[in-house]
Design an enzyme around this catalytic site. Structure first.
Site, PDB file in Angstrom:
ATOM      1  N   LEU A 111      10.858 -20.807  -4.226  1.00 13.54           N
ATOM      2  CA  LEU A 111       9.671 -19.926  -3.490  1.00 13.54           C
ATOM      3  C   LEU A 111       8.459 -19.790  -4.136  1.00 13.54           C
ATOM      4  O   LEU A 111       8.663 -19.543  -5.511  1.00 13.54           O
ATOM      5  CB  LEU A 111      10.481 -18.509  -3.602  1.00 13.54           C
TER       6      LEU A 111
ATOM      7  N   ASN B 221       1.195   3.507  -2.928  1.00 19.29           N
ATOM      8  CA  ASN B 221       1.939   3.672  -4.230  1.00 19.29           C
ATOM      9  C   ASN B 221       1.398   5.109  -4.609  1.00 19.29           C
ATOM     10  O   ASN B 221       2.082   6.011  -5.147  1.00 19.29           O
ATOM     11  CB  ASN B 221       1.616   2.853  -5.198  1.00 19.29           C
TER      12      ASN B 221
ATOM     13  N   TRP C  88       3.010   7.969  -2.621  1.00 20.44           N
ATOM     14  CA  TRP C  88       4.389   8.050  -2.912  1.00 20.44           C
ATOM     15  C   TRP C  88       4.472   9.074  -3.921  1.00 20.44           C
ATOM     16  O   TRP C  88       5.331   9.839  -4.013  1.00 20.44           O
ATOM     17  CB  TRP C  88       4.916   6.630  -3.142  1.00 20.44           C
TER      18      TRP C  88
ATOM     19  N   HIS D 256       2.625   3.252  -8.927  1.00 17.11           N
ATOM     20  CA  HIS D 256       2.426   1.815  -9.090  1.00 17.11           C
ATOM     21  C   HIS D 256       3.871   1.266  -9.932  1.00 17.11           C
ATOM     22  O   HIS D 256       4.226   0.149  -9.594  1.00 17.11           O
ATOM     23  CB  HIS D 256       1.348   1.467  -9.879  1.00 17.11           C
TER      24      HIS D 256
ATOM     25  N   ASP E 235       0.859  -1.303   0.060  1.00 14.95           N
ATOM     26  CA  ASP E 235       0.043  -0.181   0.046  1.00 14.95           C
ATOM     27  C   ASP E 235       0.704   1.252  -0.068  1.00 14.95           C
ATOM     28  O   ASP E 235       1.917   1.296   0.530  1.00 14.95           O
ATOM     29  CB  ASP E 235      -0.965  -0.002   1.363  1.00 14.95           C
TER      30      ASP E 235
ATOM     31  N   SER F 148      -7.424  -5.879  -5.582  1.00 16.75           N
ATOM     32  CA  SER F 148      -8.472  -6.351  -4.950  1.00 16.75           C
ATOM     33  C   SER F 148      -9.835  -6.169  -5.754  1.00 16.75           C
ATOM     34  O   SER F 148      -9.786  -5.675  -6.945  1.00 16.75           O
ATOM     35  CB  SER F 148      -8.602  -5.744  -3.967  1.00 16.75           C
ATOM     36  N   THR F 149     -10.719  -7.085  -5.466  1.00 15.29           N
ATOM     37  CA  THR F 149     -11.973  -7.149  -6.084  1.00 15.29           C
ATOM     38  C   THR F 149     -12.882  -5.572  -5.926  1.00 15.29           C
ATOM     39  O   THR F 149     -13.636  -5.346  -6.774  1.00 15.29           O
ATOM     40  CB  THR F 149     -13.130  -8.065  -5.436  1.00 15.29           C
TER      41      THR F 149
ATOM     42  N   ARG G 215      -5.527  -2.189   8.709  1.00 13.87           N
ATOM     43  CA  ARG G 215      -6.754  -2.738   8.303  1.00 13.87           C
ATOM     44  C   ARG G 215      -6.244  -4.121   7.331  1.00 13.87           C
ATOM     45  O   ARG G 215      -5.273  -4.104   6.613  1.00 13.87           O
ATOM     46  CB  ARG G 215      -7.675  -1.948   7.669  1.00 13.87           C
ATOM     47  N   LEU G 216      -7.314  -4.846   7.242  1.00 11.68           N
ATOM     48  CA  LEU G 216      -6.953  -6.116   6.043  1.00 11.68           C
ATOM     49  C   LEU G 216      -7.537  -6.001   4.810  1.00 11.68           C
ATOM     50  O   LEU G 216      -7.256  -6.681   4.097  1.00 11.68           O
ATOM     51  CB  LEU G 216      -7.787  -7.224   6.949  1.00 11.68           C
TER      52      LEU G 216
ATOM     53  N   GLU H 108       0.845 -13.584  12.328  1.00 10.86           N
ATOM     54  CA  GLU H 108       1.331 -12.291  13.118  1.00 10.86           C
ATOM     55  C   GLU H 108       1.157 -11.102  12.152  1.00 10.86           C
ATOM     56  O   GLU H 108       1.522 -11.437  11.096  1.00 10.86           O
ATOM     57  CB  GLU H 108       2.633 -12.585  13.590  1.00 10.86           C
TER      58      GLU H 108
ATOM     59  N   TRP I 160     -11.586  -2.292  -8.679  1.00  5.25           N
ATOM     60  CA  TRP I 160     -12.345  -1.968 -10.049  1.00  5.25           C
ATOM     61  C   TRP I 160     -12.872  -0.619  -9.957  1.00  5.25           C
ATOM     62  O   TRP I 160     -13.124   0.120 -10.924  1.00  5.25           O
ATOM     63  CB  TRP I 160     -12.991  -2.578 -10.488  1.00  5.25           C
TER      64      TRP I 160
HETATM   65  C1  FPP Z   1      -2.066   0.184  -3.075  1.00  5.48           C
HETATM   66  O1  FPP Z   1      -1.631   1.453  -3.372  1.00  5.48           O
HETATM   67  C2  FPP Z   1      -1.653  -0.615  -4.211  1.00  5.48           C
HETATM   68  C3  FPP Z   1      -2.178  -1.209  -5.169  1.00  5.48           C
HETATM   69  C4  FPP Z   1      -3.614  -0.999  -5.369  1.00  5.48           C
HETATM   70  C5  FPP Z   1      -1.541  -1.883  -6.188  1.00  5.48           C
HETATM   71  C6  FPP Z   1      -0.454  -2.628  -5.965  1.00  5.48           C
HETATM   72  C7  FPP Z   1       0.335  -3.035  -7.169  1.00  5.48           C
HETATM   73  C8  FPP Z   1       1.739  -2.958  -7.492  1.00  5.48           C
HETATM   74  C9  FPP Z   1       2.483  -2.684  -6.218  1.00  5.48           C
HETATM   75  C10 FPP Z   1       2.224  -3.272  -8.465  1.00  5.48           C
HETATM   76  C11 FPP Z   1       1.524  -4.864  -8.996  1.00  5.48           C
HETATM   77  C12 FPP Z   1       2.550  -5.317  -9.782  1.00  5.48           C
HETATM   78  C13 FPP Z   1       2.413  -6.767 -10.304  1.00  5.48           C
HETATM   79  C14 FPP Z   1       3.598  -7.398 -11.010  1.00  5.48           C
HETATM   80  C15 FPP Z   1       1.068  -7.470 -10.135  1.00  5.48           C
HETATM   81  P1  FPP Z   1      -2.423   2.946  -3.343  1.00  5.48           P
HETATM   82  O2  FPP Z   1      -2.595   2.940  -4.832  1.00  5.48           O
HETATM   83  O3  FPP Z   1      -3.762   2.495  -3.027  1.00  5.48           O
HETATM   84  O4  FPP Z   1      -1.850   3.837  -2.659  1.00  5.48           O
HETATM   85  P2  FPP Z   1      -2.516   5.241  -1.699  1.00  5.48           P
HETATM   86  O5  FPP Z   1      -3.204   4.261  -0.739  1.00  5.48           O
HETATM   87  O6  FPP Z   1      -1.411   5.607  -1.197  1.00  5.48           O
HETATM   88  O7  FPP Z   1      -3.257   5.704  -2.793  1.00  5.48           O
END
Ligand code: FPP
Length: 253
Positions: free
Chosen positions: A144, A35, A38, A50, A33, A78-79, A207-208, A220, A82
């Site tokens: 892995l 991206n 950032w 991303h 979480d 996640s679902t 949160r989950l 954990e 979208w």
């Molecule tokens: C949450 O950050 C991140 C996501 C919903 C997407 C995660 C995806 C990647 C890290 C790359 C995926 C790559 C592959 C190869 C499958 P956010 O966008 O909710 O961040 P924010 O809460 O700061 O807005």
């Protein structure tokens, strides 16, 4: 300092030497979480976060392999995702193929086995094809397991498992009293992998978000304020160290 958070001051890769080799978590699950934040901090569009987050995956997989983690599950979409703007969803749906185009040879070389959980029916064909190819080409690897949760939702998974069991009862293959926790687990998308020992969530959210609701029952949890694009192998080692300091009791004493 909030008691859920820990100082994430260590970047050194030498830290994994400090790990107790007899207590390495077998399965780590990560909610990647932060991206968007950032990118915002840097005055960039959300998708730049991303893109950077995808690079973090490469580092984390490498370090997880190094430490001897057997299963790494990453919540990639996640679902509920979208609901994001179409341009962002389209971008996110291109990331698995971008990642795999670039990284599949290295994953092969490192004996990594790619898997996915989630409902593939809504994924665009190009995403599904890229993921299927990686799953197929790595299916005989024994290292892995890199498990991408793609269009994954914990509640959706639970409802699907209940439906499966309902059909089995309806067809007379099963009696309601035969349903045990273990039988239920076998109907989940994770039937072939153990429950996570450790859950990591980045970016300060606690949160989950509908992630692995059944499987995380005794895991954990480790939360960090570090945003996913800034997360690195040193942070992963730190999370494992914290895990090793905990005493897992599974409801006992
Ligand atoms: C949450 O950050 C991140 C996501 C919903 C997407 C995660 C995806 C990647 C890290 C790359 C995926 C790559 C592959 C190869 C499958 P956010 O966008 O909710 O961040 P924010 O809460 O700061 O807005």
């Amino acid at each position: 300092m909030d008691r859920f958070f820990f100082n994430t001051d260590v970047n050194t890769d030498k830290k994994n030497m400090l790990l107790d080799q007899d207590n390495i978590p077998s399965h780590i699950a990560i909610i990647m979480d932060g991206n968007g934040r950032w990118a915002k901090q840097k005055g960039l569009p959300r998708v730049a976060g991303h893109r950077e987050g995808m690079k973090t995956i490469t580092n984390v997989v490498e370090k997880a392999n190094d430490i001897g983690i057997q299963f790494l599950t990453l919540y990639a979409f996640s679902t509920e995702n979208w609901k994001r703007p179409k341009t962002e969803v389209d971008f996110l749906m291109k990331l698995p193929e971008r990642f795999l185009d670039k990284e599949l040879p290295a994953l092969q070389k490192n004996n990594v086995k790619v898997k996915t959980i989630g409902d593939p029916s809504l994924l665009p064909p190009h995403t599904k094809q890229a993921v299927d190819k990686a799953v197929r080409e790595t299916e005989n690897n024994s290292g892995l397991v890199l498990n991408f949760a793609l269009n994954y939702g914990g509640r959706h998974e639970l409802v699907e498992a209940v439906r499966k069991l309902g059909r089995e009862v309806e067809h007379g293959h099963l009696k309601p009293e035969d349903i045990t926790e273990s039988l239920f687990s076998d109907r989940l998308l994770t039937s072939e992998i153990p429950d996570p020992d450790l859950l990591i969530r980045t970016s300060g959210e606690i949160r989950l978000s509908n992630f692995m609701l059944w499987q995380l029952a005794y895991s954990e949890f480790w939360f960090t304020e570090v945003l996913w694009p800034d997360f690195n192998g040193g942070h992963l080692v730190e999370a494992v160290q914290r895990y090793q300091q905990r005493k897992r009791r599974y409801g006992g004493v």
